[in-house]
Write a protein that holds these residues in place. Sequence first.
Motif, PDB file in Angstrom:
ATOM      1  N   THR A 160       0.754  -1.159  -0.033  1.00 23.51           N
ATOM      2  CA  THR A 160       0.085   0.165   0.107  1.00 23.51           C
ATOM      3  C   THR A 160       0.951   1.296  -0.142  1.00 23.51           C
ATOM      4  O   THR A 160       2.071   1.092   0.316  1.00 23.51           O
ATOM      5  CB  THR A 160      -0.984   0.106   1.326  1.00 23.51           C
ATOM      6  OG1 THR A 160      -0.216   0.557   2.377  1.00 23.51           O
ATOM      7  CG2 THR A 160      -1.606  -1.222   1.278  1.00 23.51           C
TER       8      THR A 160
ATOM      9  N   ASP B  99      -6.999  -1.743  -1.339  1.00 22.35           N
ATOM     10  CA  ASP B  99      -7.462  -0.404  -1.897  1.00 22.35           C
ATOM     11  C   ASP B  99      -7.697   0.129  -0.535  1.00 22.35           C
ATOM     12  O   ASP B  99      -8.916   0.444  -0.113  1.00 22.35           O
ATOM     13  CB  ASP B  99      -8.752  -0.569  -2.792  1.00 22.35           C
ATOM     14  CG  ASP B  99      -9.208   1.003  -3.466  1.00 22.35           C
ATOM     15  OD1 ASP B  99      -8.467   1.748  -3.119  1.00 22.35           O
ATOM     16  OD2 ASP B  99     -10.273   0.903  -3.629  1.00 22.35           O
TER      17      ASP B  99
ATOM     18  N   ASN C 253      -9.032   4.848  -1.271  1.00 20.75           N
ATOM     19  CA  ASN C 253     -10.267   5.043  -1.587  1.00 20.75           C
ATOM     20  C   ASN C 253     -11.195   5.034  -0.480  1.00 20.75           C
ATOM     21  O   ASN C 253     -12.532   4.838  -0.566  1.00 20.75           O
ATOM     22  CB  ASN C 253     -10.661   4.627  -2.841  1.00 20.75           C
ATOM     23  CG  ASN C 253     -10.083   4.812  -4.065  1.00 20.75           C
ATOM     24  OD1 ASN C 253      -9.858   6.060  -4.384  1.00 20.75           O
ATOM     25  ND2 ASN C 253      -9.653   3.940  -4.910  1.00 20.75           N
TER      26      ASN C 253
END
Length: 251
Positions: free
Chosen positions: A44, A72, A75
Amino acid sequence: MELKEFFARTPRFALAFSGGVDSSYLMYAAKQHGCDVKAYFIQTPFQPQFELDDAKKMSYFMSVPMAIESADIMNDPRITENTIDRCYHCKSTVYRRIAELARADGFEVVCDGTNASDDASERAGMRALDEVGIVSPLRLCGMKKKEVRRLSREAGLFTHDKPSYACLATRIPTGRPVTLELLDKVQDSEHALHGLGFTNFRIRLVGECANIQVPENQIKNVIEKRKKILDTLKPYYSKVFLDLKPRRTEE
């Protein structure tokens, strides 16, 4: 319970791998006891490149297959808004991703490197570990950080003296939104400061300024290299401060 007993009971498991001291020793010990292990590294923007490099190096050294995947997190406003629960939501996302990947590969047990020195009351990640069902063998066996470092040194692991590393988002004060721009600024400036010979330090953001935290034995070096530090960090920050309270380090 001793670690060898855990391995006897759990001869096959997936490993949530960071490339740090604890998960690296767990990988090594599992291999020494003949376990079937696969490592999972979740990449990440919160992690600097050297963490992935170390993880690759260790998995190669140990001949342990490693899956490099992503989660993810940028987001997810629960993470990027940087509230007091940011760490929990981030860890939960990462651990759930690892568990999902491990199940798809046929692993029933997923382990991580949390040790017995880690205080459950101070680590939001503990809650996420429990919820996802991640097992922490070092903690179960009462192995503290000092012992893990000693055993790692005796095993010849290059991670034995690697400083503990908190993610880049910890450099951004709670309540200030986490952005890729800020994460890149922290990573690049800490890499630059590392190039001047400093280790086990942090650069904390204070507005557009940098607050440098170093262990007590490096404060004198900061003062001696003041001009070099200012020149090095000038492209990133309007002002640079030294925190006179030494950064506390673990053994």
